[in-house]
Design an enzyme around this catalytic site. Structure first.
Site, PDB file in Angstrom:
ATOM      1  N   ARG A  61      23.389  15.469  -0.471  1.00  0.00           N
ATOM      2  CA  ARG A  61      22.015  15.166  -1.010  1.00  0.00           C
ATOM      3  C   ARG A  61      21.442  16.125  -2.276  1.00  0.00           C
ATOM      4  O   ARG A  61      20.211  15.618  -2.969  1.00  0.00           O
ATOM      5  CB  ARG A  61      20.958  15.676   0.059  1.00  0.00           C
ATOM      6  CG  ARG A  61      20.541  14.959   1.824  1.00  0.00           C
ATOM      7  CD  ARG A  61      20.349  15.496   2.667  1.00  0.00           C
ATOM      8  NE  ARG A  61      21.461  16.647   2.581  1.00  0.00           N
ATOM      9  CZ  ARG A  61      20.790  17.252   3.951  1.00  0.00           C
ATOM     10  NH1 ARG A  61      20.130  17.703   4.755  1.00  0.00           N
ATOM     11  NH2 ARG A  61      21.471  18.451   4.446  1.00  0.00           N
TER      12      ARG A  61
ATOM     13  N   ARG B 223      31.446  18.948   0.302  1.00  0.00           N
ATOM     14  CA  ARG B 223      29.930  18.089   0.086  1.00  0.00           C
ATOM     15  C   ARG B 223      29.111  17.835  -0.740  1.00  0.00           C
ATOM     16  O   ARG B 223      28.217  17.642  -1.099  1.00  0.00           O
ATOM     17  CB  ARG B 223      28.540  19.333   0.950  1.00  0.00           C
ATOM     18  CG  ARG B 223      28.201  19.330   2.157  1.00  0.00           C
ATOM     19  CD  ARG B 223      27.876  18.380   2.799  1.00  0.00           C
ATOM     20  NE  ARG B 223      28.148  18.141   4.778  1.00  0.00           N
ATOM     21  CZ  ARG B 223      27.367  18.906   6.003  1.00  0.00           C
ATOM     22  NH1 ARG B 223      26.203  19.053   5.111  1.00  0.00           N
ATOM     23  NH2 ARG B 223      27.652  18.710   6.762  1.00  0.00           N
TER      24      ARG B 223
ATOM     25  N   ARG C 122      20.878   6.369   0.744  1.00  0.00           N
ATOM     26  CA  ARG C 122      20.649   7.270   2.303  1.00  0.00           C
ATOM     27  C   ARG C 122      19.480   6.117   2.305  1.00  0.00           C
ATOM     28  O   ARG C 122      19.772   6.158   4.005  1.00  0.00           O
ATOM     29  CB  ARG C 122      21.193   8.452   1.597  1.00  0.00           C
ATOM     30  CG  ARG C 122      20.911   9.174   2.989  1.00  0.00           C
ATOM     31  CD  ARG C 122      21.379   9.595   4.515  1.00  0.00           C
ATOM     32  NE  ARG C 122      21.193  10.117   5.302  1.00  0.00           N
ATOM     33  CZ  ARG C 122      20.000  10.225   6.266  1.00  0.00           C
ATOM     34  NH1 ARG C 122      19.427   8.800   5.803  1.00  0.00           N
ATOM     35  NH2 ARG C 122      19.165  10.849   7.353  1.00  0.00           N
TER      36      ARG C 122
ATOM     37  N   ASP D  11      30.608  11.966   8.977  1.00  0.00           N
ATOM     38  CA  ASP D  11      30.521  13.441  10.043  1.00  0.00           C
ATOM     39  C   ASP D  11      31.399  13.642  10.825  1.00  0.00           C
ATOM     40  O   ASP D  11      32.458  12.885  11.515  1.00  0.00           O
ATOM     41  CB  ASP D  11      29.154  13.206  10.301  1.00  0.00           C
ATOM     42  CG  ASP D  11      28.409  14.688  10.574  1.00  0.00           C
ATOM     43  OD1 ASP D  11      28.269  14.845   9.796  1.00  0.00           O
ATOM     44  OD2 ASP D  11      28.565  14.784  11.870  1.00  0.00           O
TER      45      ASP D  11
ATOM     46  N   TYR E 148      28.425  21.602  20.116  1.00  0.00           N
ATOM     47  CA  TYR E 148      27.229  20.892  19.770  1.00  0.00           C
ATOM     48  C   TYR E 148      27.505  19.461  20.435  1.00  0.00           C
ATOM     49  O   TYR E 148      25.697  19.662  20.814  1.00  0.00           O
ATOM     50  CB  TYR E 148      27.628  19.804  18.268  1.00  0.00           C
ATOM     51  CG  TYR E 148      27.140  20.758  16.878  1.00  0.00           C
ATOM     52  CD1 TYR E 148      25.945  20.488  16.636  1.00  0.00           C
ATOM     53  CD2 TYR E 148      28.281  20.926  16.091  1.00  0.00           C
ATOM     54  CE1 TYR E 148      25.859  21.283  15.291  1.00  0.00           C
ATOM     55  CE2 TYR E 148      28.085  21.359  15.267  1.00  0.00           C
ATOM     56  CZ  TYR E 148      26.741  21.650  14.267  1.00  0.00           C
ATOM     57  OH  TYR E 148      26.482  22.197  13.467  1.00  0.00           O
TER      58      TYR E 148
END
Ligand code: CP3
Length: 341
Positions: A28, A24, A37, A74, A150
């Site tokens: 962020r 990552r 973003r 992703d 998921y």
């Protein structure tokens, strides 16, 4: 020959200091990422914009002396491309319509995935064109079980319902896994065709499975995925990262066909080395919390990681992704420690 130090390690060489990248690393914790973003209407549109995704990849490389870049995308683009819409709830995480709510599971066909994911491969091409030669470009996908969890329960969190589904609806779960194996193999092969130098499989939900279930939902599908990749003509190294595999890490390392092993925060380097085939390259495993702390604790933690992995070809990384609270200066300090500056 270009000197991509991470690729040398993946080919079994010990390189000192070890090459480094951070899971990552585009994300962020970087103010410039948050700004970028904000230009996309949602996270999935961001992933499907080659211009924005390429810029996100390049941002951390401008700040830090990292040896690899990872595609910005992703693991959930695969269900999205299979026709299972994915959206993100701000501050909570990914959502899908849970398969568990459906009496019969209708899973999309794997054949359309690479057509639908064309923007991702365009991103890979743009990144490779923009990257300095010595930087390794990593392509990735989720492991079949992790992506399945998921899809089955519609969100992250506790996986109890997925485990029960695997016991109670074995035919449904196994056919979902086999569609994911095929879709993922094609997706990874397309990333390599577009310029990825190596691949990582994120099996983030490897924890808590009894051995027979681990064998069925992790080992067998991963082995099938790696075999399928090789059958598709993909020769680049594959890093498997079965986070939380614990006592079953050795079986994963020995039986799936992956070329290198991602080691999570809790797993000692010596344990991973003893369990893995001789000389297998290892990647990891600094505690991401230390990157929030910084200072002497971070430096000591980094030195411990370097020392403990010294007996193996080693790629320095965290044991899990960098968190949004991390001050970017701490990553700069970490890279200095690793590179002996
Ligand atoms: O590492 C990188 O820099 C490459 C890009 C990457 C992302 N996700 C971008 C992303 C990679 C390799 C992933 C993998 C991924 N995605 C995993 C496996 C690794 C792991 O962390 O265990 C998983 C489980 C996912 C699914 C997913 N996507 C989750 C759980 C989340 C977090 C939700 C949240 O808001 O915390 C995401 C979103 C996501 N993927 C973000 C990024 C940078 C943050 C979302 C944002 O920017 O709004």
């Amino acid at each position: 020959m270009t000197d991509r130090s991470m690729l040398r390690v993946l080919n079994g060489e010990r390189v000192d200091p070890p090459p480094v990248w951070i899971m990552r690393q585009a994300g962020r914790y970087l103010p410039e990422y948050r700004q970028l973003r904000a230009q996309a209407k949602d996270f999935m549109s961001f992933c499907y914009s080659p211009a924005l995704a390429t810029e996100a990849v390049l941002q951390p490389l401008r700040r830090f002396d990292l040896d690899a870049a990872i595609l910005f995308s992703d693991i959930l683009v695969i269900p999205d491309a299979l026709g299972h819409k994915v959206w993100f709830v701000e501050g909570e995480g990914p959502r899908l319509e849970p398969l568990l709510d459906q009496a019969t599971w209708s899973i999309g066909a794997a054949d359309h995935v690479v057509t639908r994911l064309a923007p991702v491969y365009e991103t890979v091409q743009r990144i490779r064109a923009a990257l300095p030669d010595q930087i390794t470009l990593i392509g990735f996908a989720g492991g079949p079980w992790t992506v399945a969890t998921y899809m089955i329960q519609g969100e992250g969190g506790e996986k109890d319902r997925c485990r029960r589904a695997a016991y109670e609806r074995p035919a449904d779960v196994d056919s979902l896994l086999s569609v994911l194996v095929e879709a993922t193999a094609q997706h990874l092969a397309a990333q390599v065709a577009a310029g990825a130098d190596c691949l990582q499989i994120f099996e983030s939900w490897s924890e808590g499975l009894p051995e027979p279930l681990f064998e069925r939902v992790i080992l067998n599908p991963t082995r099938a995925l790696v075999d399928r990749l090789r059958a598709l003509g993909v020769t680049v190294p594959v890093i498997g990262f079965p986070r939380g595999a614990g006592a079953l890490l050795g079986r994963y390392a020995r039986e799936t066909g992956v070329n290198a092993l991602g080691v999570d925060t809790q797993t000692p380097a010596a344990f991973a080395r003893a369990q893995a085939p001789d000389g297998m390259p290892l990647q990891g495993n600094l505690d991401p919390q230390l990157l929030i702390c910084g200072g002497p604790a971070l430096e000591a933690g980094a030195r411990h990681v370097i020392e403990s992995f010294r007996g193996s070809p080693h790629i320095f990384n965290l044991g899990h992704g960098i968190t949004p609270q991390t001050p970017p200066e701490h990553l700069a300090a970490l890279v200095n420690v690793i590179k002996g500056r």
